[in-house]
Design an enzyme around this catalytic site. Structure first.
Site, short mmCIF file in Angstrom:
data_model
loop_
_atom_site.label_atom_id
_atom_site.label_comp_id
_atom_site.label_asym_id
_atom_site.label_seq_id
_atom_site.Cartn_x
_atom_site.Cartn_y
_atom_site.Cartn_z
CE LYS A 171 -13.95 -6.01 -1.09
NZ LYS A 171 -12.49 -5.69 -0.18
CE LYS A 186 -4.62 -10.28 -3.06
NZ LYS A 186 -5.52 -9.58 -2.38
CE LYS A 193 -3.82 -2.12 0.38
NZ LYS A 193 -4.47 -2.54 -0.81
P1 TYM Z 1 -10.92 -7.74 2.15
O1 TYM Z 1 -11.93 -6.89 2.01
O2 TYM Z 1 -9.55 -7.45 1.15
O3 TYM Z 1 -11.19 -9.28 1.71
C1 TYM Z 1 -11.96 -9.75 2.29
C2 TYM Z 1 -12.01 -11.42 2.38
O4 TYM Z 1 -11.61 -11.78 0.77
C3 TYM Z 1 -10.73 -12.69 0.90
N1 TYM Z 1 -9.98 -12.60 -0.35
C4 TYM Z 1 -9.61 -13.46 -1.33
N2 TYM Z 1 -9.68 -14.80 -1.08
C5 TYM Z 1 -9.07 -15.63 -2.18
N3 TYM Z 1 -8.75 -15.22 -3.32
C6 TYM Z 1 -8.80 -13.98 -3.45
N4 TYM Z 1 -8.46 -13.48 -4.62
C7 TYM Z 1 -9.36 -12.93 -2.51
N5 TYM Z 1 -9.51 -11.65 -2.44
C8 TYM Z 1 -9.74 -11.29 -1.11
C9 TYM Z 1 -9.78 -12.11 1.88
O5 TYM Z 1 -8.69 -13.02 2.45
C10 TYM Z 1 -10.68 -11.82 3.04
O6 TYM Z 1 -10.92 -12.88 3.85
N6 TYM Z 1 -8.22 -6.97 6.24
C11 TYM Z 1 -9.44 -7.53 5.76
C12 TYM Z 1 -10.47 -7.23 6.40
C13 TYM Z 1 -10.60 -7.43 7.77
C14 TYM Z 1 -10.73 -8.45 8.63
C15 TYM Z 1 -10.86 -8.18 10.03
C16 TYM Z 1 -10.65 -9.88 8.25
C17 TYM Z 1 -11.00 -6.42 8.78
N7 TYM Z 1 -10.95 -6.92 10.01
C18 TYM Z 1 -10.94 -9.29 10.94
C19 TYM Z 1 -10.65 -11.05 9.23
C20 TYM Z 1 -10.86 -10.69 10.47
C21 TYM Z 1 -9.53 -7.50 4.29
O7 TYM Z 1 -8.63 -6.54 3.94
O8 TYM Z 1 -10.24 -7.89 3.48
#
Ligand code: TYM
Length: 341
Positions: free
Chosen positions: A207, A204, A122
């Site tokens: 979003k 991967k 980032k």
């Molecule tokens: P975020 O919003 O980036 O993604 C949400 C969830 O989707 C999964 N994910 C993927 N899994 C497989 N392949 C992909 N290409 C892929 N892209 C995204 C992520 O692993 C995630 O599970 N930091 C976290 C948000 C968060 C969180 C938490 C998660 C905030 N607090 C507490 C768990 C527990 C995040 O950025 O997710």
């Protein structure tokens, strides 16, 4: 006590996870996270959250935040999450998160935070906004999880390092102040954590990056077909049972997620005997993707426009989450000696 409560097994394991409202959910979010939320909601005590505070580290402009929060909630429900069975809430509605985040910040070191891969990525992507929230992102994530003393965290592979850091912070807290928190672990029913690849063979699905190579749960039939048909292929293998290049392996991987076993088997055999026609394979994949995504997209639209319902979901979710949060904060304060009366 209500009947429903009586039938819950006592001492259920606690589960927590979150998704940032930074854009449309995609197949990676579904297969890495939401699918498991839905599978876990019957057996576990679940807390699932829209991580709106985390999104401020990269998206300080909040013009679209409300719409994005509504969309993520709707998409979760459209995928099968039942707000009556789980606590489905917004991070910013649970103020105790900020308190625990503050305590944990005293146990997190600048050096380790600077070494986190997501921070480095980032910082490279937004050199003019390397804010302290970005640096302490994994601390806030730890606060989210342990606020409910959760043990299992259903996430995709990209979150592995954050979970490892969460365990470090938990161990430091417990060591210093006494055993309050369980060590949280990334969870995928005992399987390897999932990484859904992008359609261009590089990295991967995500979003906000390479949107033309990402399949969103909101894509219409035409968009899905266009993206799938554009996926990189080549002239096909020249020798039987050749190793597969990454971009071909990715197409198989996506097919395994949404197509019938017999379909995957057929293309596997075609590949191994060098008769595979990638045009046909992609056409089949597009069809199966459309079958998978269409019902989710349609349900999401219906829920998204029902603001009264979404408000009720958020209120109920926040109430459940706050109840568990207050109990944890009380334990943490006691353990830390912040009790002067
Ligand atoms: P975020 O919003 O980036 O993604 C949400 C969830 O989707 C999964 N994910 C993927 N899994 C497989 N392949 C992909 N290409 C892929 N892209 C995204 C992520 O692993 C995630 O599970 N930091 C976290 C948000 C968060 C969180 C938490 C998660 C905030 N607090 C507490 C768990 C527990 C995040 O950025 O997710």
């Amino acid at each position: 006590m209500s009947r429903k409560k009586e039938t819950l097994p006592a001492g259920r394991q606690v589960v927590m996870s979150g998704i940032r409202p930074t854009g449309f959910l995609h197949l990676g979010n579904y297969f890495g996270a939401v699918r498991n939320y839905v599978r876990m909601q019957e057996e576990y005590e679940c807390y699932f959250m829209v991580a709106d505070l985390h999104s401020l580290t990269t998206h300080p402009d909040t013009k679209e935040l409300k719409e994005n929060v509504h969309r993520v909630l709707s998409e979760n429900i459209a995928c099968g999450l039942d707000p009556d069975k789980v606590a489905l809430y917004c991070q910013s509605h649970v103020h105790e998160t900020a308190e625990l985040y503050l305590y944990l910040n005293m146990l997190a070191y600048k050096g380790e935070l600077e070494k986190t891969s997501t921070f480095k990525d980032k910082a490279r992507q937004q050199p003019d906004n390397i804010n302290a929230g970005l640096l302490t992102y994994p601390v806030l994530q730890t606060a989210d999880i342990i606020l409910h003393r959760a043990k299992y965290v259903p996430v995709g592979k990209d979150q592995e390092q954050h979970l490892e850091m969460a365990r470090n912070f938990v161990n430091r807290f417990n060591h210093r102040y006494g055993e309050v928190f369980p060590e949280p672990v990334a969870f995928n029913f005992g399987e390897e954590l999932i990484k859904v690849p992008s359609l261009d063979g590089a990295g991967k699905m995500s979003k906000s990056e390479n949107q033309l190579a990402t399949l969103y749960l909101s894509d219409d039939d035409e968009q899905i077909t266009k993206k799938v048909m554009k996926a990189k292929t080549d002239a096909g293998p020249a020798m039987p049972k050749s190793p597969r290049p990454d971009y071909i392996e990715n197409i198989f991987l996506l097919m395994k997620l949404v197509s019938d076993d017999a379909v995957v088997k057929k293309f596997d055999e075609d590949y191994n005997n060098c008769s595979i026609r990638y045009g046909d394979m992609k056409k089949q994949l597009a069809e199966d993707m459309i079958k998978f995504i269409t019902p989710i997209r349609e349900k999401t639209e219906a829920i998204r426009n029902n603001h009264q319902y979404l408000k009720a979901v958020m209120e109920k979710g926040a109430e459940k989450a706050r109840k568990s949060a207050r109990a944890t904060i009380e334990l943490a304060r006691q353990a830390m000696g912040l009790n002067y009366f």
